[in-house]
Write a protein that holds these residues in place. Structure first.
Motif, PDB file in Angstrom:
ATOM      1  N   TYR A  35      -4.880   7.038  -0.925  1.00  0.00           N
ATOM      2  CA  TYR A  35      -4.301   5.842  -0.324  1.00  0.00           C
ATOM      3  C   TYR A  35      -4.641   4.712  -1.269  1.00  0.00           C
ATOM      4  O   TYR A  35      -5.789   4.575  -1.689  1.00  0.00           O
ATOM      5  CB  TYR A  35      -4.921   5.596   1.043  1.00  0.00           C
ATOM      6  N   ASP A  39       0.839  -1.202   0.000  1.00  0.00           N
ATOM      7  CA  ASP A  39       0.000   0.000   0.000  1.00  0.00           C
ATOM      8  C   ASP A  39       0.869   1.245   0.000  1.00  0.00           C
ATOM      9  O   ASP A  39       2.049   1.198   0.344  1.00  0.00           O
ATOM     10  CB  ASP A  39      -0.962   0.005   1.183  1.00  0.00           C
ATOM     11  N   THR A  40       0.270   2.347  -0.384  1.00  0.00           N
ATOM     12  CA  THR A  40       1.022   3.598  -0.436  1.00  0.00           C
ATOM     13  C   THR A  40       0.083   4.786  -0.256  1.00  0.00           C
ATOM     14  O   THR A  40      -1.132   4.645  -0.271  1.00  0.00           O
ATOM     15  CB  THR A  40       1.805   3.717  -1.753  1.00  0.00           C
ATOM     16  N   TRP A  41       0.682   5.931  -0.086  1.00  0.00           N
ATOM     17  CA  TRP A  41      -0.041   7.181   0.169  1.00  0.00           C
ATOM     18  C   TRP A  41       0.641   8.245  -0.674  1.00  0.00           C
ATOM     19  O   TRP A  41       1.806   8.528  -0.479  1.00  0.00           O
ATOM     20  CB  TRP A  41       0.053   7.488   1.661  1.00  0.00           C
ATOM     21  N   VAL A  42      -0.075   8.781  -1.637  1.00  0.00           N
ATOM     22  CA  VAL A  42       0.528   9.806  -2.491  1.00  0.00           C
ATOM     23  C   VAL A  42      -0.313  11.060  -2.405  1.00  0.00           C
ATOM     24  O   VAL A  42      -1.511  11.001  -2.132  1.00  0.00           O
ATOM     25  CB  VAL A  42       0.610   9.352  -3.961  1.00  0.00           C
ATOM     26  N   GLN A  70      -8.525   4.998  -1.339  1.00  0.00           N
ATOM     27  CA  GLN A  70      -9.219   6.004  -0.532  1.00  0.00           C
ATOM     28  C   GLN A  70      -8.840   7.382  -1.033  1.00  0.00           C
ATOM     29  O   GLN A  70      -7.674   7.686  -1.235  1.00  0.00           O
ATOM     30  CB  GLN A  70      -8.842   5.840   0.939  1.00  0.00           C
ATOM     31  N   ALA A  82      -4.085   0.445  -2.065  1.00  0.00           N
ATOM     32  CA  ALA A  82      -3.539  -0.852  -1.672  1.00  0.00           C
ATOM     33  C   ALA A  82      -3.824  -1.848  -2.780  1.00  0.00           C
ATOM     34  O   ALA A  82      -4.933  -1.940  -3.285  1.00  0.00           O
ATOM     35  CB  ALA A  82      -4.188  -1.325  -0.367  1.00  0.00           C
ATOM     36  N   ARG A 122      -8.011  -1.410  -2.598  1.00  0.00           N
ATOM     37  CA  ARG A 122      -8.639  -0.296  -1.892  1.00  0.00           C
ATOM     38  C   ARG A 122      -8.035   1.011  -2.372  1.00  0.00           C
ATOM     39  O   ARG A 122      -6.817   1.118  -2.498  1.00  0.00           O
ATOM     40  CB  ARG A 122      -8.393  -0.457  -0.390  1.00  0.00           C
TER      41      ARG A 122
END
Lengths: 197, 367, 295, 205
Positions: free
Chosen positions: B313, B298-301, B326, B315, B324
């Protein structure tokens, strides 16, 4: 910092995803303590988002809290696993005002109960009585087929893979039929020719 | 004598609302005692739809998440997919992405200009601004084939190379904008009637803004130079020369000044991009679409949109589909925590003014 | 004979009012860099509304509002003579002087308030409250200027005031004119004093709940009323008119000024506009009054 | 020889008047006024609303064809359902639509109103608008350009001029059908719940 987190909170190392993004997976009962630790000892003071991922095969939700430093240069992803059924989680709405609305959103979409959040009313849905829509067991296509009508001529609400297979098989059958027809025609033409002779 | 409360719905059908949402206002006279935001009129369940589609199928719908400004969504989606799949994109496509993002920021600021001027009844400015925004949309149409939803920032690069002579047309537009933006200063920003209405309205304090996770012009309007482009540079923003304008007032007027200064900065950035645009490939080699799989990770950019930090977000779970996604748009917290507090004690005539200055965009709140 | 004359006056006001509204929409369109609607668009709109069906009922009091406003507008028109130094198109002005007109100017908003109050629409009630609270501030500078003019010309008769001006009062006593002009902009419902029907705040204010024939009535009313007010202004400050051409020219110049002013300024809040009207134009008008009586 | 903008205006207006039909002169006149003056309700129900400001402002300027915005449903002739329509919005659209006075028309923008469009598998949007409201004109596209919206308006105006656009009558006649469909997705309580049957009451007054 990473060492303290590892020895006090998590079993595994803090994973450095990017130079500005760290991730740590911890047990649920240490979540609040870790957030407090980061809040008090470092500048991780802004709660950016709370997200939830449904791992239905493994039987749990992965709740992820995204916490950013005050100068917005580093982000911590704190992930914790909670059960899927009758999930009850402590609310952070007292500590972070913005958590209120995020938790309300998650409550609606996953059915997670946030204890201590005083307003968990419906956010974007209205009079929704079915399974919370973002849970994996909720099949939106089935729901749509059951409750709504499509205009005639829209046949693409089918599984793409099966459809491709079916179309391919159809094509193949058509080809073979063509081939057979052609062979038959050839044969009959040949016969006619021979007869003609 | 007891004061008489009236409860009215400001929206969803109301000329002074920034999209399809509503604010329930409890009024005594025209003073607001309590405000409750209602959203959900635009809920389409994007996060569910994305889970049902393959990565490239999902790419076509993400731009629809925020209507006035779709490109940050595409950039975020592409960045998240690339990060998960470990794809490094070419230099030229980075420059083109920055160009598209800045053009879209400029277009969104024009839309804000129209809304903000309309909220005080200065309709001429609104008409001009929408017409000037159309010039940018024309460029987009030439580049991507669509006016609003571009579907252009493709995972792995960009979908199409620049048409011939496109950069000249961009610089022509920029020189026009430089002249034109001064007109807006004269008739709108420096107009005494706007100052009368905007100064001292909707004040946000610095501490509150920091603690509650507000983003964008709300922070910059009270003196905090928060900008993802500077704080955590993505694409090529680290190499570009630009400033983060800030104001100290914290009110509607300060935010308007910040936005106006940002338009100048966008023009400045675009000039540099046009000048420096390198040659090269626009797409890296990508796996076949139907077999394109994301690893279980997963990551957040995040990118800086015209209204503040816009984050995703994402995944993956080792299949062709995204597990997923978000969306955390800037409006989520602004529309609830901020707006509900800010409106208490304000007057009915300030509602449209404040909402426009926060840049609340309902489709990204409820997705 | 007088009935025919009144009918003609009404027709002229109706036609010219709608023509001006068409011009207004066209001119603002040009301000906004666009082509604008056909010249008679407002007239088409009003006829279209007249052809619509009514689907709601709020009781007879609600519908009395537009009717009171309409009759207020028509009687106002009848008491204002179109030309000076002639009895043609003077209507009923020989039976009533400026005081009657000033009284009738207030009748419209009051009738509106009566009607809208029973409508039950909170935005309508809010618009009316705004209108009434602004009314006093709006009228004050105008009344001061009018009192000055009456004392200057020594008469309360409108055509006599018009005839008395050897140079226009607007040029002879500019301060009085400026003070009255601010009020006039507000009376015409132009920015920055257009708080009553501000769309982004209170929908269309008092008119929110009206539809169909009654909205058509309101539109015709405002067309007639606009022309009546323009003629009144011309008579009081711009030296009146001797023929139709002069009348049209003078009213149009005034109208053009008002709408250009409106296009350039944003809207005040209600308290702000009251504050402004009580401070700036009133002061100007009072100084004008003092100067006018001094000399 | 006119060219550029004036030519376009002339073509559009010529197109508008091209429809000839057999109706009495009173009807013709009534329909002519109705056609020349269209008030559009200011309600951006979906993403198509982002192309409405360009349509109504200086570049495309719908006002030159007599089309302009109206603030309240009481004064509007046309409601534009601009794109996808979630249940929550549908409820408000129905409520707004029923507040408008006759004759009234519905213009549907975007593929989403035709058959669900992009959101064909979404659990929260309806797929076929005409099941719930009588639609006079669909404008297809995702999203429709301002030119197409104008085109749709002109087609609608032509139908009004010919006296063919009568969706509101359809809605009154088949009220039960529509109400049944609305209740199917919105539940029993489709607001507003009218006590009096004033909606179908002739004349109203």
């Amino acid at each position: 910092m990473f060492k303290t987190i590892k020895s006090n909170f998590a079993t595994a190392d803090v994973e450095v995803k990017r130079q500005d993004l760290y991730k740590v997976v911890i047990k649920y009962d240490r979540l609040s303590a870790l957030i407090d630790f980061l809040y008090n000892n470092y500048t991780y003071k802004i709660l950016n988002a709370i997200t939830c991922t449904d791992w239905i095969e493994e039987g749990h939700f992965a709740l992820t809290y995204l916490i950013t430093t005050e100068d917005r240069s580093n982000t911590f992803m704190i992930q914790t696993l909670v059960g899927r059924e009758d999930t009850k989680v402590e609310s952070f709405s007292k500590k972070f005002k913005q958590a209120q609305i995020m938790e309300r959103d998650l409550h609606e979409m996953y059915g997670i109960d946030f204890i201590g959040n005083d307003n968990l009313k419906e956010l974007s849905l209205e009079n929704w009585v079915h399974t919370p829509p973002l849970r994996r067991e909720f099949d939106t296509l089935e729901f749509v087929n059951e409750h709504l009508t499509f205009r005639e001529g829209r046949e693409d609400n089918v599984d793409v893979k099966a459809e491709t297979k079916r179309l391919r098989a159809l094509k193949k059958a058509q080809k073979e039929a063509d081939k057979k027809a052609k062979e038959a025609a050839d044969a009959s033409a040949l016969k006619e020719n021979e007869d003609g002779k | 004598m007891e004061n008489k409360h009236i409860t009215i719905f400001h929206g969803p059908q109301h000329p002074g609302i920034t999209g399809n949402m509503s604010v329930e206002l409890d009024l005594i006279g025209e003073t607001i005692q309590k405000a409750t935001t209602h959203v959900g009129y635009l809920h389409r369940g994007f996060e569910k739809l994305v889970e049902r589609r393959t990565v490239i199928q999902a790419f076509t719908i993400v731009c629809r998440i925020c209507v006035p400004e779709p490109d940050p969504n595409e950039a975020n989606f592409a960045a998240a997919v690339e990060e998960l799949a470990g794809i490094e994109i070419s230099e030229r496509s980075k420059y083109i992405r920055v160009m598209v993002l800045e053009l879209s920021r400029l277009a969104a600021q024009f839309l804000w200009l129209a809304g903000q001027s309309g909220s005080i009844g200065l309709y001429a400015v609104g008409q001009w601004a929408i017409a000037d925004r159309d010039l940018i949309l024309d460029l987009f149409e030439e580049l991507t084939g669509a006016r609003v939803y571009h579907m252009y920032i493709y995972p792995g690069g960009v979908r199409r190379d620049l048409p011939e002579g496109f950069l000249e047309r961009v610089s022509k537009l920029l020189s026009y904008m430089k002249k034109r933006l001064k007109d807006y200063d004269d008739i709108f920003i420096n107009n005494s009637s706007f100052k009368n209405r905007a100064i001292g309205v909707g004040i946000i304090s610095k501490e509150e803004a920091l603690a509650n996770g507000y983003v964008g012009q709300v922070l910059r309007g009270c003196g905090i130079a928060a900008d993802v482009r500077k704080d955590a540079p993505y694409l090529i923003y680290g190499d570009l020369d630009f400033e983060v304008p800030t104001e100290l007032g914290g009110d509607v007027y300060a935010r308007a000044l910040v936005r106006r200064a940002e338009m100048d900065q966008s023009v400045h950035i675009l000039e540099q991009v046009v000048e420096k645009m390198p040659e090269g490939e626009i797409m890296v080699k990508m796996p076949a679409h139907r077999k394109f799989k994301l690893p279980k990770d997963d990551t957040w950019v995040k990118v800086e949109s015209a209204r503040g930090e816009f984050a995703y977000y994402m995944a993956g779970d080792g299949t062709e589909k995204i597990r997923r996604m978000q969306v955390r748009g800037p409006s989520l917290v602004h529309a609830y925590t901020l707006l509900e507090n800010l409106l208490v004690g304000a007057e009915l005539s300030d509602v449209a003014l404040i909402m426009n200055s926060l840049g609340i965009c309902p489709p990204e709140i409820e997705r | 004979m007088i009935l025919l004359e009144l009918l003609l006056m009404l027709l002229v006001a109706y036609g010219v009012g709608f023509l001006y509204y068409g011009l207004y929409r066209n001119i603002t369109a040009r301000f906004q860099r666009r082509f604008g609607p056909p010249l008679w668009q407002s007239f088409f709109d009003s006829i279209k509304f007249f052809l619509k069906e009514e689907s709601t009922s709020h009781g007879w009091m609600f519908y009395l509002g537009p009717i009171i406003m309409m009759s207020g507008a028509i009687t106002t028109l009848f008491f204002i003579p179109f030309f000076k130094e002639t009895t043609n198109f003077s209507g009923l002005s020989s039976y009533g002087n400026l005081f009657v007109v000033l009284y009738l100017l207030v009748l419209g908003p009051l009738g509106n308030a009566l009607g809208v109050g029973t409508g039950g629409n909170p935005f309508g009630a809010m618009g009316v409250t705004r209108g009434l609270s602004r009314l006093f501030a709006l009228e004050l500078p105008f009344y001061i200027a009018v009192i000055a003019i009456m004392s200057l010309s020594g008469s309360a008769d409108i055509s006599e005031i018009a005839a008395h001006q050897s140079t226009m009062y607007a040029l002879a006593y500019p301060l009085l004119f400026i003070g009255a002009l601010f009020s006039f902009i507000g009376m015409m419902g132009q920015s920055p004093f257009d708080v009553v029907g501000a769309p982004v705040e209170v929908y269309s204010g008092p008119a929110s709940e009206f539809s169909g024939k009654f909205l058509a009535l309101l539109m015709s009313q405002s067309a007639i009323y606009t022309f009546a007010k323009l003629v009144l202004m011309v008579n009081l400050f711009l030296g009146g008119a001797q023929g139709f051409l002069e009348l049209l020219l003078k009213t149009f110049v005034l109208f053009l000024f008002v709408i250009s002013f409106g296009s350039l300024y944003g809207r005040f809040k209600t308290p702000q506009s009251i504050d402004f009207l009580l401070k700036v134009p009133t002061t100007i008008a009072v100084i004008g009054l003092i100067l006018a009586t001094w000399s | 020889m006119e060219e550029g903008f004036l030519l376009e205006q002339k073509t559009l207006e010529g197109d508008l008047n091209s429809e000839t039909s057999h109706q009495s002169s009173v009807d013709f006149l009534m329909n002519w006024f109705r056609k020349r003056s269209i008030f559009v309700l200011a309600y951006g129900t979906g993403c198509g609303a982002i192309e409405m400001p360009p349509t109504f402002t200086s570049r495309y300027d719908a006002e030159r064809l007599g089309i302009r915005g109206a603030a309240t449903p009481r004064q509007a002739d046309v409601i534009i359902v601009s794109g996808y329509c979630s249940y929550k919005t549908l409820r408000r659209i129905i409520r707004t639509y029923e507040q408008m006075s006759n004759p009234k028309y519905v213009l549907a923008l975007g593929s989403c109103t035709v058959n669900g469009g992009m959101y064909w598998d979404s659990y929260n949007t309806i797929k076929k608008l005409e099941d719930y409201l009588p639609v006079d004109m669909y404008v297809n596209g995702c999203m429709p350009r301002p030119e197409s919206i104008l085109e749709g308006f002109i087609e609608l105006q032509k139908e009004i001029g010919a006296g063919k656009a009568s969706s509101w009558q359809k809605y009154e006649e088949n009220h039960e059908f529509y109400r049944k469909n609305q209740e199917a997705v919105l539940g029993e309580k489709v607001e507003p719940s009218y006590e009096a049957d004033w909606y179908l009451y002739e004349g109203g007054l």
